[in-house]
Design a protein around this motif. Structure first.
Motif, PDB file in Angstrom:
ATOM      1  N   LYS A 236       0.845  -1.199   0.000  1.00  0.00           N
ATOM      2  CA  LYS A 236       0.000   0.000   0.000  1.00  0.00           C
ATOM      3  C   LYS A 236       0.888   1.259   0.000  1.00  0.00           C
ATOM      4  O   LYS A 236       0.684   2.189  -0.762  1.00  0.00           O
ATOM      5  CB  LYS A 236      -0.895  -0.046   1.248  1.00  0.00           C
ATOM      6  N   LYS A 237       1.884   1.229   0.886  1.00  0.00           N
ATOM      7  CA  LYS A 237       2.817   2.363   0.971  1.00  0.00           C
ATOM      8  C   LYS A 237       3.533   2.572  -0.368  1.00  0.00           C
ATOM      9  O   LYS A 237       3.736   3.695  -0.828  1.00  0.00           O
ATOM     10  CB  LYS A 237       3.829   2.050   2.090  1.00  0.00           C
ATOM     11  N   ARG A 238       3.884   1.461  -0.997  1.00  0.00           N
ATOM     12  CA  ARG A 238       4.615   1.540  -2.267  1.00  0.00           C
ATOM     13  C   ARG A 238       3.759   2.211  -3.339  1.00  0.00           C
ATOM     14  O   ARG A 238       4.244   3.006  -4.141  1.00  0.00           O
ATOM     15  CB  ARG A 238       5.034   0.142  -2.718  1.00  0.00           C
ATOM     16  N   GLU A 239       2.466   1.880  -3.328  1.00  0.00           N
ATOM     17  CA  GLU A 239       1.567   2.502  -4.318  1.00  0.00           C
ATOM     18  C   GLU A 239       1.476   4.011  -4.085  1.00  0.00           C
ATOM     19  O   GLU A 239       1.487   4.803  -5.025  1.00  0.00           O
ATOM     20  CB  GLU A 239       0.172   1.852  -4.256  1.00  0.00           C
ATOM     21  N   GLU A 240       1.418   4.400  -2.810  1.00  0.00           N
ATOM     22  CA  GLU A 240       1.360   5.845  -2.503  1.00  0.00           C
ATOM     23  C   GLU A 240       2.628   6.552  -2.995  1.00  0.00           C
ATOM     24  O   GLU A 240       2.565   7.630  -3.574  1.00  0.00           O
ATOM     25  CB  GLU A 240       1.223   6.061  -0.994  1.00  0.00           C
ATOM     26  N   LEU A 241       3.781   5.908  -2.743  1.00  0.00           N
ATOM     27  CA  LEU A 241       5.051   6.517  -3.152  1.00  0.00           C
ATOM     28  C   LEU A 241       5.152   6.622  -4.674  1.00  0.00           C
ATOM     29  O   LEU A 241       5.652   7.622  -5.204  1.00  0.00           O
ATOM     30  CB  LEU A 241       6.224   5.681  -2.636  1.00  0.00           C
ATOM     31  N   ALA A 242       4.655   5.600  -5.354  1.00  0.00           N
ATOM     32  CA  ALA A 242       4.728   5.593  -6.823  1.00  0.00           C
ATOM     33  C   ALA A 242       3.898   6.739  -7.410  1.00  0.00           C
ATOM     34  O   ALA A 242       4.141   7.180  -8.534  1.00  0.00           O
ATOM     35  CB  ALA A 242       4.258   4.247  -7.368  1.00  0.00           C
ATOM     36  N   ASP A 243       2.918   7.224  -6.628  1.00  0.00           N
ATOM     37  CA  ASP A 243       2.115   8.371  -7.080  1.00  0.00           C
ATOM     38  C   ASP A 243       2.786   9.697  -6.749  1.00  0.00           C
ATOM     39  O   ASP A 243       2.236  10.750  -7.038  1.00  0.00           O
ATOM     40  CB  ASP A 243       0.738   8.348  -6.378  1.00  0.00           C
ATOM     41  N   ASP A 244       3.908   9.664  -6.056  1.00  0.00           N
ATOM     42  CA  ASP A 244       4.563  10.906  -5.632  1.00  0.00           C
ATOM     43  C   ASP A 244       6.070  10.802  -5.915  1.00  0.00           C
ATOM     44  O   ASP A 244       6.902  10.857  -4.999  1.00  0.00           O
ATOM     45  CB  ASP A 244       4.293  11.103  -4.124  1.00  0.00           C
ATOM     46  N   LEU A 245       6.382  10.650  -7.195  1.00  0.00           N
ATOM     47  CA  LEU A 245       7.781  10.394  -7.555  1.00  0.00           C
ATOM     48  C   LEU A 245       8.692  11.589  -7.285  1.00  0.00           C
ATOM     49  O   LEU A 245       9.891  11.432  -7.086  1.00  0.00           O
ATOM     50  CB  LEU A 245       7.880   9.967  -9.020  1.00  0.00           C
ATOM     51  N   SER A 246       8.090  12.803  -7.220  1.00  0.00           N
ATOM     52  CA  SER A 246       8.972  13.943  -6.950  1.00  0.00           C
ATOM     53  C   SER A 246       9.483  13.854  -5.505  1.00  0.00           C
ATOM     54  O   SER A 246      10.619  14.241  -5.217  1.00  0.00           O
ATOM     55  CB  SER A 246       8.265  15.277  -7.211  1.00  0.00           C
ATOM     56  N   TYR A 247       8.652  13.300  -4.625  1.00  0.00           N
ATOM     57  CA  TYR A 247       9.126  13.083  -3.244  1.00  0.00           C
ATOM     58  C   TYR A 247      10.288  12.074  -3.243  1.00  0.00           C
ATOM     59  O   TYR A 247      11.325  12.298  -2.613  1.00  0.00           O
ATOM     60  CB  TYR A 247       7.977  12.580  -2.354  1.00  0.00           C
ATOM     61  N   VAL A 248      10.111  10.983  -3.977  1.00  0.00           N
ATOM     62  CA  VAL A 248      11.151   9.938  -4.017  1.00  0.00           C
ATOM     63  C   VAL A 248      12.455  10.534  -4.565  1.00  0.00           C
ATOM     64  O   VAL A 248      13.537  10.314  -4.019  1.00  0.00           O
ATOM     65  CB  VAL A 248      10.681   8.736  -4.882  1.00  0.00           C
TER      66      VAL A 248
END
Ligand code: ADP
Ligand code: TRP
Length: 320
Positions: free
Chosen positions: A279-291
């Protein structure tokens, strides 16, 4: 205590990577500062498709962050964002005996598997030594197969220090004995190159199908079975509580308990275990500028350390 570890972005990560390296590394971040990086220079020894390398590099960053790497406490970066390690590896290579590299199992194994014998593949442990030594790491969590490379790093650091003065800290490998080698679905070491792996974040159907293909002996449902030699139970034990493990072992010994039932139990436990991370991974994948911002900040911190060490090492050898 400063810990450092890296992983090559050369395919989707699997349970062996998780239990052998990622989980111990993430747990150790509670005990000291952690440097964790994505070894994309190293991956170039086997990955030749640039788009694939970019995608796998991003995927590893997502995997680490999803599984609990805390960028407030740990430094996460791409190896290629700290190119100082390549210069350092040259300095280290000047004190590295050929025989030390010729003895490396990993090089011989890769050649045996058909990977072309390039200079980079041969010099791989020297770059790994630079990765480890630039930030004075004291502990290096890796799977058992990487232990020799950490020993090579120690030898190189000792030789350099003997020749040029105390420049490098001598690191220690950290091997988790309980999960030293995670077996694959065929019972050999789990590895993407043996295609016997179970992905951490793969497709559910594919995971189920692969779990159902785990190799067992051919005992019938009603027969008593040997818990000690069963691959299903070995994998189940990585996720199960002590009671759950005992229960499956007792079921095996008693007979009347089939491998299919055990495999279903394993599949469910794997799914449940990774569900919150997924679930966390999906959230991160939607916010690549954060990554990307995490990776940039990591590169800045690691780069500052690398500059410091390189200045000292250059001075020590006389090219300042
Ligand atoms: P692979 O064999 O799939 O190519 P890597 O060699 O890229 O995996 O390994 C990355 C990290 O994961 C290393 O620290 C390695 O020791 C660890 N690792 C890989 N496979 C296993 C395994 N089956 N059991 C324990 N640790 C493993
Ligand atoms: N060689 C490691 C592997 O294949 C990856 C790696 C590169 C690494 N540099 C490192 C691991 C430094 C630990 C420390 O898994």
């Amino acid at each position: 205590m400063r810990l450092l570890s890296g992983i090559q972005p050369s395919g989707k990560l699997h349970l062996g990577n998780y239990f052998g390296m990622m989980k111990p590394a993430i747990e150790l971040q509670d005990k000291g500062d952690a440097f964790l990086f994505i070894a994309n220079y190293h991956a170039l020894t086997s990955v030749t498709d640039p788009d694939q390398l970019r995608q796998d590099t991003l995927d590893v960053a997502l995997d680490f962050l999803a599984c609990g790497l805390d960028p407030e406490r740990s430094v996460l970066y791409r190896q290629s964002d700290v190119p100082q390690v390549v210069e350092l590896s040259w300095l280290l290579s000047t004190v590295t005996p050929m025989g030390l590299l010729e003895r490396c199992h990993s090089y011989k194994d890769k050649i045996a598997k058909g990977i072309a014998a390039s200079h980079a593949l041969f010099a791989y442990p020297v770059l790994m030594a630079a990765d480890i030594l630039f930030c004075h790491s004291t502990h290096v969590p890796v799977g058992r197969d990487q232990k020799q490379h950490v020993e090579v790093t120690r030898d190189i650091a000792i030789k350099f220090n003997n020749q040029y003065g105390e420049v490098f800290t001598i690191p220690e490998p950290v091997i988790r004995d309980d999960v030293a080698v995670v077996p694959g679905i065929d019972g050999q070491k789990m590895s993407k190159s043996y295609n016997n792996h179970l992905e951490m974040f793969g497709d559910e159907k594919e995971l189920r199908a692969r779990v159902m293909r785990i190799v067992t002996d051919s005992k019938a449902l009603e027969d008593p079975k040997e818990p000690e030699s069963c691959n299903v139970l070995a994998l189940y034990s990585l996720f199960a509580t002590d009671e759950q493990k005992e229960e499956m072992a007792a079921n095996y010994r008693n007979g009347g308990y089939g491998y299919g039932t055990a495999k279903k139990a394993l599949f469910e436990l794997v799914q449940d275990f990774f569900a919150p991370f997924r679930k966390k991974r999906e959230e991160l994948a939607d916010d690549l500028s954060y990554v990307e911002s995490v990776l940039r900040a990591g590169a800045d911190k690691a780069g500052a350390e690398a500059d410091k060490t390189l200045r000292i090492a250059r001075k020590a050898v006389g090219i300042d």
